[in-house]
Design an enzyme around this catalytic site. Structure first.
Site, PDB file in Angstrom:
ATOM      1  N   CYS A   5      -7.849 -27.901  -9.175  1.00 11.72           N
ATOM      2  CA  CYS A   5      -8.406 -26.611  -8.740  1.00 11.72           C
ATOM      3  C   CYS A   5      -9.717 -26.732  -7.970  1.00 11.72           C
ATOM      4  O   CYS A   5     -10.185 -25.743  -7.398  1.00 11.72           O
ATOM      5  CB  CYS A   5      -8.607 -25.704  -9.947  1.00 11.72           C
ATOM      6  SG  CYS A   5      -7.147 -25.595 -10.987  1.00 11.72           S
TER       7      CYS A   5
ATOM      8  N   HIS B 143     -16.100 -20.063 -10.832  1.00 11.41           N
ATOM      9  CA  HIS B 143     -14.718 -20.510 -11.023  1.00 11.41           C
ATOM     10  C   HIS B 143     -13.965 -19.422 -11.793  1.00 11.41           C
ATOM     11  O   HIS B 143     -12.882 -19.012 -11.392  1.00 11.41           O
ATOM     12  CB  HIS B 143     -14.701 -21.845 -11.752  1.00 11.41           C
ATOM     13  CG  HIS B 143     -13.356 -22.479 -11.820  1.00 11.41           C
ATOM     14  ND1 HIS B 143     -12.660 -22.854 -10.698  1.00 11.41           N
ATOM     15  CD2 HIS B 143     -12.555 -22.796 -12.889  1.00 11.41           C
ATOM     16  CE1 HIS B 143     -11.493 -23.384 -11.047  1.00 11.41           C
ATOM     17  NE2 HIS B 143     -11.416 -23.357 -12.372  1.00 11.41           N
TER      18      HIS B 143
ATOM     19  N   HIS C  73      -5.446 -17.005  -9.404  1.00  8.62           N
ATOM     20  CA  HIS C  73      -5.991 -18.354  -9.231  1.00  8.62           C
ATOM     21  C   HIS C  73      -5.113 -19.116  -8.235  1.00  8.62           C
ATOM     22  O   HIS C  73      -3.990 -19.522  -8.565  1.00  8.62           O
ATOM     23  CB  HIS C  73      -6.013 -19.054 -10.580  1.00  8.62           C
ATOM     24  CG  HIS C  73      -6.660 -20.394 -10.580  1.00  8.62           C
ATOM     25  ND1 HIS C  73      -7.352 -20.908  -9.495  1.00  8.62           N
ATOM     26  CD2 HIS C  73      -6.723 -21.365 -11.542  1.00  8.62           C
ATOM     27  CE1 HIS C  73      -7.803 -22.109  -9.783  1.00  8.62           C
ATOM     28  NE2 HIS C  73      -7.428 -22.410 -11.019  1.00  8.62           N
TER      29      HIS C  73
END
Length: 521
Positions: A209, A344, A384
């Site tokens: 990620c 994040h 996400h």
């Protein structure tokens, strides 16, 4: 003789001092290069919510649009695989996500790719090519002039879903001479360099990620080290098979109601989403020399690793703290100069407090409730996007800088009870907040599931007074060209839509089309 020797010695000392001063000056100049601001001069994107350009992206952010939808049937049968029990083998615990439209549509002839090769080409490669080309156009760069240049490419990617559909099917007779190059992760950077004729560094990065922010860090270093004079940062993430969704379901990492609720007490995991984005980078001094349109400036970056944390996939407060301190040092900024953090913020009950602990350790001092640090995450809008998540947040910050407004954070009803909000001068904005101070600075964080962390600090571009050309009253030539009749018609229609809303003068638009676009037959 003694007098002559003394004079000679004095002259030698003077010459030595001059040489030392010059060496010091050269050394300082070299040190300054390692801190030179990097200009973002172009960008392009595909995100859930029909986001295909910055204008639409800002509409989604400003209106608080929720872009999560049901999993499309052309991905996999989500209804058949769904279960509420995360311990049930071979099942998924959500029915929704953030998805792109038309991922099966690609003009291979434009990139001189044959149909046979195209069949073997991972859609992530196809989309990356398309979006990168759009970003170069957005930067006003003629791709024909980039051939044989030292332009670098850094591509972030992690998913290999298409391999199971095309390459690793178990049918060995289906393998041909395009199978590997069509689906290898390294080809996501290599193919862009090959098709555009670029000879600078070309690297694919997989740190899960954090991939796209690690790619950004590498691009910044490449420019500062003079390894390249222009850099392309790109990332893509498509969800074509259910395997990873099954894995994250068994980890109990996915949100049961398919929403990322960053820093909220209702946060119960993340939702998987697709995306693709590209930014074009140049040293600020070069961008100013070339008259480029600077969208934002990267002042500092940092990358590190969690090391020995509580588990291989568990985040580390100390590592995240060190990351933020290093990025600030690289940007030559104090913590109090940062106005906003694009976190994040996946919306997990444990992960969000760990991220907030690190932010608190670095940014709490010198702030007040009246002048708080704002913290948000675009994951609340469309989920996400995994390898693309860093660029999704970075482009959000670019648009916020341009519009002088920090957009609202969605799904923040009750603050996470594991975060000490009473004693923290931080705020998650639930309404659009003005951001009109002269100098605006923001940080963007990305954390990889295997421990690689990245942070990028952005600022608004320096104000440049451009002399507007005197407007004329006669005819203007708007040159439009493409590689095919069908593509030309599409371009004409896009210009019609653009002309209806553009605030630029007709002369400026025609000049851009003539001088800052690639011309085709």
């Amino acid at each position: 003789n003694d007098m002559e020797n003394n004079e000679k010695l004095l002259q030698q000392l003077k010459e030595a001092l001059v040489a030392i001063k010059k060496l010091k000056g050269d050394l300082n100049a070299e040190r300054e290069k390692s801190f030179e601001p990097i200009a973002i001069i172009g960008m392009a994107m595909r995100f859930p919510g029909d986001i295909t350009n910055g204008k639409r992206y800002w509409e989604v952010l400003e209106t608080g649009f929720d872009a999560i939808t049901d999993i499309p049937n052309n991905r996999f049968n989500a209804k058949e695989l769904y279960t509420e029990n995360p311990d049930e083998s071979g099942k998924i615990t959500l029915k929704q996500g953030g998805f792109l439209n038309d991922i099966d549509k690609f003009d291979g002839s434009f990139f001189d790719i044959s149909y046979t090769e195209l069949e073997n080409l991972d859609p992530q490669q196809r989309l990356g090519l398309e979006v990168t080309y759009e970003a170069l156009e957005n930067a006003g760069l003629d791709v024909k002039k980039l051939v044989d240049s030292d332009t670098s490419v850094f591509a972030g990617i992690t998913n290999i879903d298409y391999q199971s559909k095309s390459f690793r099917t178990g049918d060995f007779t289906s393998i041909n001479h395009y199978s590997y190059s069509g689906q290898a992760l390294c080809a996501n950077s290599g193919r862009i360099s090959y098709l555009l004729g670029l000879q600078g560094p070309s690297v694919t990065i997989d740190t899960a990620c954090s991939s796209s922010l690690v790619a950004t860090d590498m691009a910044v270093k490449s420019l500062r080290n003079n390894d390249s004079s222009l850099s392309i940062v790109t990332a893509c993430n498509l969800i074509l098979d259910p395997e990873l969704t099954i894995y994250f379901s068994h980890l109990n990492a996915l949100s049961k109601n398919s929403r990322c609720k960053s820093f909220s007490n209702e946060g119960n995991g993340f939702v998987r989403s697709e995306g693709c984005a590209t930014i074009i980078l140049k040293r600020l001094s070069d961008a100013q020399r070339d008259g480029d349109n600077v969208l934002a400036i990267i002042k500092g970056t940092a990358v590190n690793q969690d090391g020995k944390s509580n588990g291989f996939t568990a985040p580390s407060v100390s590592a995240q703290k060190k990351l933020l301190i290093t990025a600030l040092k690289n940007a030559r900024l104090n913590p109090s100069q940062i106005d906003y953090i694009e976190a994040h913020g996946t919306g997990t009950k444990i992960g969000d407090p760990i991220e907030m602990d690190a932010i608190s350790a670095v940014f709490k001092s010198g702030r007040s409730k009246e002048n708080p640090l704002l913290i948000g995450s675009v994951k609340t809008n469309f989920g996400h996007t995994e390898a693309v998540a860093g660029l999704a947040g970075l482009i959000k910050v670019i648009l916020a800088l341009e519009n002088k407004k920090i957009p609202k954070n969605l799904h923040f009803e009750t603050p996470n009870e594991l975060i000490d909000w009473q004693n923290l001068p931080f705020k998650v904005p639930t309404t659009n907040t003005n951001w009109d101070n002269a100098e605006k600075n923001a940080g963007v964080s990305g954390f990889g599931v295997t421990g690689t962390n990245a942070h990028v600090i952005l600022s608004n571009p320096p104000l440049v007074e451009r002399e507007k050309p005197a407007l004329r009253n006669d005819f203007y030539a708007l040159p439009l060209s493409a590689k095919s009749e069908e593509s030309l018609k599409g371009l004409v229609n896009r210009y019609i839509d653009f002309l209806k809303v553009s605030t630029n003068s007709l002369e400026e638009i025609c000049a851009m089309a003539a001088l800052k676009r690639t011309h085709w037959e």
